[in-house]
Scaffold this motif. Structure first.
Motif, PDB file in Angstrom:
ATOM      1  N   THR A 128       0.800  -1.233   0.000  1.00 51.02           N
ATOM      2  CA  THR A 128       0.000   0.000   0.000  1.00 51.02           C
ATOM      3  C   THR A 128       0.829   1.279   0.000  1.00 51.02           C
ATOM      4  O   THR A 128       0.486   2.238  -0.687  1.00 51.02           O
ATOM      5  CB  THR A 128      -0.958   0.028   1.212  1.00 51.02           C
ATOM      6  OG1 THR A 128      -0.205  -0.049   2.423  1.00 51.02           O
ATOM      7  CG2 THR A 128      -1.959  -1.117   1.141  1.00 51.02           C
ATOM      8  N   ASP A 129       1.925   1.312   0.745  1.00 48.34           N
ATOM      9  CA  ASP A 129       2.654   2.569   0.936  1.00 48.34           C
ATOM     10  C   ASP A 129       3.956   2.699   0.145  1.00 48.34           C
ATOM     11  O   ASP A 129       4.429   3.813  -0.070  1.00 48.34           O
ATOM     12  CB  ASP A 129       2.960   2.782   2.421  1.00 48.34           C
ATOM     13  CG  ASP A 129       1.698   2.940   3.249  1.00 48.34           C
ATOM     14  OD1 ASP A 129       0.655   3.323   2.690  1.00 48.34           O
ATOM     15  OD2 ASP A 129       1.751   2.666   4.463  1.00 48.34           O
ATOM     16  N   ILE A 130       4.536   1.592  -0.274  1.00 43.95           N
ATOM     17  CA  ILE A 130       5.768   1.648  -1.064  1.00 43.95           C
ATOM     18  C   ILE A 130       5.446   1.469  -2.546  1.00 43.95           C
ATOM     19  O   ILE A 130       5.868   2.268  -3.379  1.00 43.95           O
ATOM     20  CB  ILE A 130       6.790   0.591  -0.606  1.00 43.95           C
ATOM     21  CG1 ILE A 130       7.124   0.754   0.884  1.00 43.95           C
ATOM     22  CG2 ILE A 130       8.049   0.642  -1.477  1.00 43.95           C
ATOM     23  CD1 ILE A 130       7.715   2.091   1.268  1.00 43.95           C
ATOM     24  N   LEU A 131       4.672   0.432  -2.867  1.00 51.22           N
ATOM     25  CA  LEU A 131       4.277   0.206  -4.255  1.00 51.22           C
ATOM     26  C   LEU A 131       3.086   1.077  -4.659  1.00 51.22           C
ATOM     27  O   LEU A 131       2.794   1.211  -5.844  1.00 51.22           O
ATOM     28  CB  LEU A 131       3.930  -1.270  -4.481  1.00 51.22           C
ATOM     29  CG  LEU A 131       5.064  -2.269  -4.249  1.00 51.22           C
ATOM     30  CD1 LEU A 131       4.565  -3.699  -4.415  1.00 51.22           C
ATOM     31  CD2 LEU A 131       6.226  -1.994  -5.198  1.00 51.22           C
ATOM     32  N   ASN A 132       2.415   1.647  -3.660  1.00 45.33           N
ATOM     33  CA  ASN A 132       1.251   2.514  -3.880  1.00 45.33           C
ATOM     34  C   ASN A 132       0.155   1.854  -4.711  1.00 45.33           C
ATOM     35  O   ASN A 132      -0.473   2.490  -5.551  1.00 45.33           O
ATOM     36  CB  ASN A 132       1.672   3.837  -4.528  1.00 45.33           C
ATOM     37  CG  ASN A 132       2.516   4.660  -3.594  1.00 45.33           C
ATOM     38  OD1 ASN A 132       2.160   4.843  -2.432  1.00 45.33           O
ATOM     39  ND2 ASN A 132       3.643   5.136  -4.081  1.00 45.33           N
ATOM     40  N   LEU A 133      -0.079   0.566  -4.449  1.00 43.66           N
ATOM     41  CA  LEU A 133      -1.139  -0.148  -5.150  1.00 43.66           C
ATOM     42  C   LEU A 133      -2.467   0.096  -4.438  1.00 43.66           C
ATOM     43  O   LEU A 133      -2.511   0.270  -3.224  1.00 43.66           O
ATOM     44  CB  LEU A 133      -0.848  -1.645  -5.185  1.00 43.66           C
ATOM     45  CG  LEU A 133       0.424  -2.065  -5.909  1.00 43.66           C
ATOM     46  CD1 LEU A 133       0.592  -3.579  -5.844  1.00 43.66           C
ATOM     47  CD2 LEU A 133       0.407  -1.598  -7.352  1.00 43.66           C
ATOM     48  N   LYS A 161      -6.679  -4.417  -5.084  1.00 40.91           N
ATOM     49  CA  LYS A 161      -7.727  -4.058  -6.044  1.00 40.91           C
ATOM     50  C   LYS A 161      -7.103  -3.870  -7.420  1.00 40.91           C
ATOM     51  O   LYS A 161      -5.943  -3.490  -7.539  1.00 40.91           O
ATOM     52  CB  LYS A 161      -8.429  -2.760  -5.613  1.00 40.91           C
ATOM     53  CG  LYS A 161      -8.992  -2.804  -4.207  1.00 40.91           C
ATOM     54  CD  LYS A 161     -10.120  -3.785  -4.119  1.00 40.91           C
ATOM     55  CE  LYS A 161     -10.695  -3.796  -2.720  1.00 40.91           C
ATOM     56  NZ  LYS A 161     -11.677  -4.849  -2.554  1.00 40.91           N
ATOM     57  N   GLY A 162      -7.874  -4.104  -8.457  1.00 37.10           N
ATOM     58  CA  GLY A 162      -7.330  -3.953  -9.802  1.00 37.10           C
ATOM     59  C   GLY A 162      -6.322  -5.050 -10.096  1.00 37.10           C
ATOM     60  O   GLY A 162      -6.450  -6.171  -9.623  1.00 37.10           O
TER      61      GLY A 162
END
Length: 104
Positions: A48-53, A69-70
């Motif tokens: 969530t915070d490094i790859l920002n997925l 998601k996605g």
């Protein structure tokens, strides 16, 4: 027992849930729970915070959920690394950790 369930769609991991306690020591002193919690939190935070997925993340005492998601393609190395790590811990602590994979 700690129950970890990885979710897979086709060849891609889409997330996981981790719940329960290992019961190898009193709450707050259980090193095995700390190992598993730390690994799961690191994986979720990296996604969530490094790859920002885009992902749904939920955490509370004794429970953590991550659902990408996605397209989960970019999260595969992180999720596979977590699966490997927890599967190795399961070999050492089969009565305290159960890791499984479910097709969604």
């Amino acid at each position: 027992m700690i129950e970890v369930e990885f979710f897979k769609s086709g060849n891609l991991f889409t997330g996981f849930t981790c719940k329960g306690h290992s019961l190898t020591a009193p709450s707050g002193q259980d090193v095995l729970c700390a190992f598993v919690s730390s690994a799961c939190l690191m994986a979720a935070n990296t996604v969530t915070d490094i790859l920002n997925l885009s992902a749904e993340a939920e955490a509370e005492s004794g429970y953590l959920k991550l659902a990408v998601k996605g397209s989960p393609v970019s999260a595969q190395d992180i999720l596979k690394g977590l699966l490997l790590h927890l599967s190795e811990l399961q070999k050492d602590y089969p009565e305290n950790i159960n890791v499984k994979i479910s097709e969604v």
